[in-house]
Write a protein that holds these residues in place. Structure first.
Motif, PDB file in Angstrom:
ATOM      1  N   PHE A   7       4.533  -4.849 -25.157  1.00 27.28           N
ATOM      2  CA  PHE A   7       3.159  -5.241 -24.841  1.00 27.28           C
ATOM      3  C   PHE A   7       2.490  -4.347 -23.807  1.00 27.28           C
ATOM      4  O   PHE A   7       1.489  -4.729 -23.198  1.00 27.28           O
ATOM      5  N   GLY A   8       3.029  -3.152 -23.652  1.00 28.16           N
ATOM      6  CA  GLY A   8       2.355  -2.163 -22.834  1.00 28.16           C
ATOM      7  C   GLY A   8       2.689  -2.223 -21.359  1.00 28.16           C
ATOM      8  O   GLY A   8       3.108  -3.249 -20.820  1.00 28.16           O
ATOM      9  N   HIS A   9       2.533  -1.081 -20.719  1.00 29.98           N
ATOM     10  CA  HIS A   9       2.729  -0.939 -19.281  1.00 29.98           C
ATOM     11  C   HIS A   9       1.429  -0.412 -18.696  1.00 29.98           C
ATOM     12  O   HIS A   9       1.018   0.715 -18.964  1.00 29.98           O
ATOM     13  N   VAL A  10       0.754  -1.241 -17.914  1.00 35.51           N
ATOM     14  CA  VAL A  10      -0.534  -0.890 -17.308  1.00 35.51           C
ATOM     15  C   VAL A  10      -0.309  -0.370 -15.892  1.00 35.51           C
ATOM     16  O   VAL A  10       0.371  -1.012 -15.082  1.00 35.51           O
ATOM     17  N   LEU A  11      -0.879   0.779 -15.598  1.00 33.68           N
ATOM     18  CA  LEU A  11      -0.898   1.310 -14.237  1.00 33.68           C
ATOM     19  C   LEU A  11      -2.304   1.143 -13.686  1.00 33.68           C
ATOM     20  O   LEU A  11      -3.259   1.736 -14.208  1.00 33.68           O
ATOM     21  N   VAL A  12      -2.453   0.309 -12.669  1.00 29.35           N
ATOM     22  CA  VAL A  12      -3.729   0.137 -11.977  1.00 29.35           C
ATOM     23  C   VAL A  12      -3.723   1.070 -10.773  1.00 29.35           C
ATOM     24  O   VAL A  12      -2.843   0.982  -9.927  1.00 29.35           O
ATOM     25  N   ILE A  13      -4.687   1.971 -10.700  1.00 33.10           N
ATOM     26  CA  ILE A  13      -4.795   2.897  -9.568  1.00 33.10           C
ATOM     27  C   ILE A  13      -6.079   2.581  -8.821  1.00 33.10           C
ATOM     28  O   ILE A  13      -7.182   2.673  -9.376  1.00 33.10           O
ATOM     29  N   GLY A  14      -5.932   2.199  -7.569  1.00 33.32           N
ATOM     30  CA  GLY A  14      -7.109   1.850  -6.785  1.00 33.32           C
ATOM     31  C   GLY A  14      -6.738   1.494  -5.364  1.00 33.32           C
ATOM     32  O   GLY A  14      -5.597   1.649  -4.925  1.00 33.32           O
ATOM     33  N   GLY A  15      -7.727   0.998  -4.660  1.00 29.64           N
ATOM     34  CA  GLY A  15      -7.512   0.537  -3.303  1.00 29.64           C
ATOM     35  C   GLY A  15      -7.795   1.586  -2.250  1.00 29.64           C
ATOM     36  O   GLY A  15      -7.557   2.772  -2.448  1.00 29.64           O
ATOM     37  N   CYS A  16      -8.335   1.134  -1.152  1.00 33.30           N
ATOM     38  CA  CYS A  16      -8.503   1.948   0.044  1.00 33.30           C
ATOM     39  C   CYS A  16      -8.663   0.971   1.208  1.00 33.30           C
ATOM     40  O   CYS A  16      -8.709  -0.251   1.000  1.00 33.30           O
ATOM     41  N   ARG A  17      -8.727   1.482   2.403  1.00 33.33           N
ATOM     42  CA  ARG A  17      -8.873   0.598   3.558  1.00 33.33           C
ATOM     43  C   ARG A  17     -10.147  -0.233   3.413  1.00 33.33           C
ATOM     44  O   ARG A  17     -11.235   0.292   3.219  1.00 33.33           O
ATOM     45  N   SER A  55       0.060   4.163   2.655  1.00 34.45           N
ATOM     46  CA  SER A  55      -0.060   3.494   3.949  1.00 34.45           C
ATOM     47  C   SER A  55      -0.488   2.043   3.804  1.00 34.45           C
ATOM     48  O   SER A  55      -0.315   1.240   4.730  1.00 34.45           O
ATOM     49  N   LEU A  56      -1.036   1.685   2.633  1.00 39.50           N
ATOM     50  CA  LEU A  56      -1.511   0.325   2.392  1.00 39.50           C
ATOM     51  C   LEU A  56      -0.632  -0.426   1.397  1.00 39.50           C
ATOM     52  O   LEU A  56      -0.946  -1.560   1.030  1.00 39.50           O
ATOM     53  N   GLU A  57       0.464   0.182   0.986  1.00 45.00           N
ATOM     54  CA  GLU A  57       1.343  -0.467   0.006  1.00 45.00           C
ATOM     55  C   GLU A  57       1.814  -1.847   0.458  1.00 45.00           C
ATOM     56  O   GLU A  57       1.921  -2.766  -0.377  1.00 45.00           O
ATOM     57  N   PRO A  58       2.109  -2.078   1.755  1.00 44.98           N
ATOM     58  CA  PRO A  58       2.530  -3.430   2.142  1.00 44.98           C
ATOM     59  C   PRO A  58       1.527  -4.515   1.775  1.00 44.98           C
ATOM     60  O   PRO A  58       1.912  -5.650   1.504  1.00 44.98           O
ATOM     61  N   LEU A  59       0.242  -4.169   1.736  1.00 42.62           N
ATOM     62  CA  LEU A  59      -0.769  -5.163   1.354  1.00 42.62           C
ATOM     63  C   LEU A  59      -0.697  -5.474  -0.138  1.00 42.62           C
ATOM     64  O   LEU A  59      -1.025  -6.581  -0.566  1.00 42.62           O
ATOM     65  N   ALA A  60      -0.284  -4.497  -0.934  1.00 43.59           N
ATOM     66  CA  ALA A  60      -0.135  -4.724  -2.369  1.00 43.59           C
ATOM     67  C   ALA A  60       1.170  -5.436  -2.679  1.00 43.59           C
ATOM     68  O   ALA A  60       1.253  -6.208  -3.642  1.00 43.59           O
ATOM     69  N   ALA A  61       2.176  -5.192  -1.871  1.00 44.17           N
ATOM     70  CA  ALA A  61       3.503  -5.761  -2.141  1.00 44.17           C
ATOM     71  C   ALA A  61       3.542  -7.275  -1.972  1.00 44.17           C
ATOM     72  O   ALA A  61       4.458  -7.933  -2.485  1.00 44.17           O
ATOM     73  N   VAL A  62       2.560  -7.854  -1.284  1.00 41.97           N
ATOM     74  CA  VAL A  62       2.560  -9.303  -1.087  1.00 41.97           C
ATOM     75  C   VAL A  62       2.027 -10.041  -2.323  1.00 41.97           C
ATOM     76  O   VAL A  62       2.066 -11.271  -2.370  1.00 41.97           O
ATOM     77  N   GLY A  63       1.536  -9.324  -3.305  1.00 44.81           N
ATOM     78  CA  GLY A  63       1.091  -9.989  -4.525  1.00 44.81           C
ATOM     79  C   GLY A  63       0.023  -9.204  -5.239  1.00 44.81           C
ATOM     80  O   GLY A  63      -0.691  -8.416  -4.619  1.00 44.81           O
ATOM     81  N   PRO A  64      -0.014  -9.368  -6.573  1.00 41.41           N
ATOM     82  CA  PRO A  64       0.797 -10.304  -7.347  1.00 41.41           C
ATOM     83  C   PRO A  64       2.261  -9.886  -7.408  1.00 41.41           C
ATOM     84  O   PRO A  64       2.565  -8.714  -7.605  1.00 41.41           O
ATOM     85  N   TRP A  65       3.144 -10.857  -7.248  1.00 44.43           N
ATOM     86  CA  TRP A  65       4.572 -10.579  -7.207  1.00 44.43           C
ATOM     87  C   TRP A  65       5.096 -10.019  -8.517  1.00 44.43           C
ATOM     88  O   TRP A  65       6.100  -9.316  -8.546  1.00 44.43           O
ATOM     89  N   LEU A  82       3.445   1.393  -6.717  1.00 50.24           N
ATOM     90  CA  LEU A  82       3.667   2.833  -6.689  1.00 50.24           C
ATOM     91  C   LEU A  82       2.899   3.398  -5.503  1.00 50.24           C
ATOM     92  O   LEU A  82       1.662   3.504  -5.551  1.00 50.24           O
ATOM     93  N   PRO A  83       3.592   3.750  -4.416  1.00 46.78           N
ATOM     94  CA  PRO A  83       2.899   4.327  -3.254  1.00 46.78           C
ATOM     95  C   PRO A  83       2.452   5.752  -3.548  1.00 46.78           C
ATOM     96  O   PRO A  83       3.233   6.568  -4.047  1.00 46.78           O
ATOM     97  N   LEU A  84       1.195   6.053  -3.256  1.00 49.10           N
ATOM     98  CA  LEU A  84       0.620   7.357  -3.556  1.00 49.10           C
ATOM     99  C   LEU A  84       0.132   8.031  -2.275  1.00 49.10           C
ATOM    100  O   LEU A  84      -0.383   7.359  -1.365  1.00 49.10           O
ATOM    101  N   PRO A  85       0.271   9.348  -2.175  1.00 44.02           N
ATOM    102  CA  PRO A  85      -0.147  10.078  -0.971  1.00 44.02           C
ATOM    103  C   PRO A  85      -1.600   9.780  -0.603  1.00 44.02           C
ATOM    104  O   PRO A  85      -2.484   9.784  -1.468  1.00 44.02           O
ATOM    105  N   ASP A  86      -1.825   9.514   0.669  1.00 41.57           N
ATOM    106  CA  ASP A  86      -3.171   9.181   1.111  1.00 41.57           C
ATOM    107  C   ASP A  86      -3.458   9.825   2.463  1.00 41.57           C
ATOM    108  O   ASP A  86      -2.569  10.365   3.126  1.00 41.57           O
ATOM    109  N   ARG A  87      -4.704   9.702   2.840  1.00 45.49           N
ATOM    110  CA  ARG A  87      -5.140  10.126   4.175  1.00 45.49           C
ATOM    111  C   ARG A  87      -6.086   9.069   4.698  1.00 45.49           C
ATOM    112  O   ARG A  87      -7.111   8.781   4.072  1.00 45.49           O
ATOM    113  N   SER A  88      -5.702   8.454   5.801  1.00 43.14           N
ATOM    114  CA  SER A  88      -6.519   7.396   6.416  1.00 43.14           C
ATOM    115  C   SER A  88      -6.850   6.280   5.442  1.00 43.14           C
ATOM    116  O   SER A  88      -7.952   5.732   5.438  1.00 43.14           O
ATOM    117  N   GLY A  89      -5.898   5.950   4.567  1.00 46.48           N
ATOM    118  CA  GLY A  89      -6.082   4.827   3.666  1.00 46.48           C
ATOM    119  C   GLY A  89      -6.800   5.134   2.378  1.00 46.48           C
ATOM    120  O   GLY A  89      -7.110   4.213   1.616  1.00 46.48           O
TER     121      GLY A  89
END
Length: 302
Positions: free
Chosen positions: A29-39, A67-77, A82-89
């Motif tokens: 049923f597919g594997h979706v990669l959602v890429i987004g988020g910033c501070r 740098s913001l992966e901990p906020l994603a790790a709390v959910g959805p469980w 996938l942590p991606l290289p960032d600068r200032s979020g």
């Protein structure tokens, strides 16, 4: 779609989502990669991931600034991260190599790119590199669309499904929002032809078009005019890209868009009946997606 009756439309789109076999596996049923988020905007990719999960994707991964992966790790469980290289979020162009590796190694079937991504220079560079080098079907939303508007139209892109609101579509055309709203269908068709994509122009009477065929949606209500509902839609359509029956990728994009828009609006209508339009939240649309989807898929009998 030529204006079929509601009953004919429902019968047609129901056939696009095949029943699930009892021996089905999540990889079916597919594997979706959602890429987004910033501070400051980490809720958007999480809502998109939930939209993909509720939309039936077998696997969902949240690609976010490391740098913001901990906020994603709390959910959805249920989603991986996938942590991606960032600068200032905010993502940087360096993130593209990690995305390439992940898409290939983890057999990603579709990408939802843009929810809460931000508009920093590094983000724009990342999106433009993505569009030039990734081949999996991609739902481009929000800040991903703004980055696209800064890039000349090119055939060197993945199969694209664009989900703009009127302001974003106006930027893609280089016209005013008022001009778009005067003729929503023609404006959406113009963008679809310019970018060789399927376009979902959000708003009252959401327009879905590939430049040739056009569908105007009848579900949805004013209560859905609230932050986050578009993120849910992006994730839902990305999930459907891995599930709808189709003869080729163009048909897959079209059917996932029409079905996603219909189900998203239907979920909003079910929520509005219980909650009312004033207090409706994006999470309410998520909560009612299962009821909206019932009848469109079922498990084969033993």
């Amino acid at each position: 779609m030529g204006g079929p009756s509601q009953s004919v439309l429902l019968k047609r789109i129901r056939s696009w989502l095949p029943p699930r076999n009892r021996d089905a596996h999540k990889n079916d049923f597919g594997h979706v990669l959602v890429i987004g988020g910033c501070r400051g905007m980490m809720g958007a990719p999480r809502l998109a991931a939930l939209g993909a999960l509720r939309g039936g994707a077998g696997l969902v991964t949240l690609g976010v600034p490391e740098s913001l992966e901990p906020l994603a790790a709390v959910g959805p469980w249920e989603a991986m991260t996938l942590p991606l290289p960032d600068r200032s979020g905010g993502l940087t162009a360096r993130a593209i190599s990690r995305v390439h590796s992940y898409v290939k190694e983890r057999r990603v079937s579709s990408v939802a790119l843009g929810p809460g991504l931000g508009g920093e220079k590094g983000v724009v560079a990342f999106v433009q590199n993505f569009l030039s080098s990734v081949s999996v079907p991609t739902v481009l939303d929000a800040d991903g669309l703004n980055a696209l508007s800064l890039r000349a139209p090119s055939s060197d892109t993945p199969p694209l499904l664009l989900t703009p609101h009127p302001g974003e579509l106006a930027r893609l055309l280089g016209v005013s929002t008022g001009t778009v709203q005067k003729d929503r269908s023609s404006s959406a068709r113009a963008v679809a032809l310019r970018y060789g994509s399927v376009v979902v122009l959000k708003g009252h009477g959401t327009v879905v078009t590939d430049g040739n065929q056009t569908y105007v949606n009848s579900t949805g209500n004013p209560g859905m005019a609230t932050g986050g509902t578009g993120d849910v839609l992006a994730g839902l359509i990305a999930a459907l890209l891995g599930q709808v029956s189709a003869e080729d990728v163009s048909q897959r994009l079209w059917r996932a868009a029409v079905l996603g828009v219909y189900l998203h609006g239907r979920a909003g209508d079910l929520a509005e009946k219980e909650i009312g339009s004033v207090s409706l939240l994006a999470r309410d649309v998520l909560s009612y997606l299962p009821k909206a989807i019932q009848g469109f898929s079922s498990i084969h009998p033993a």
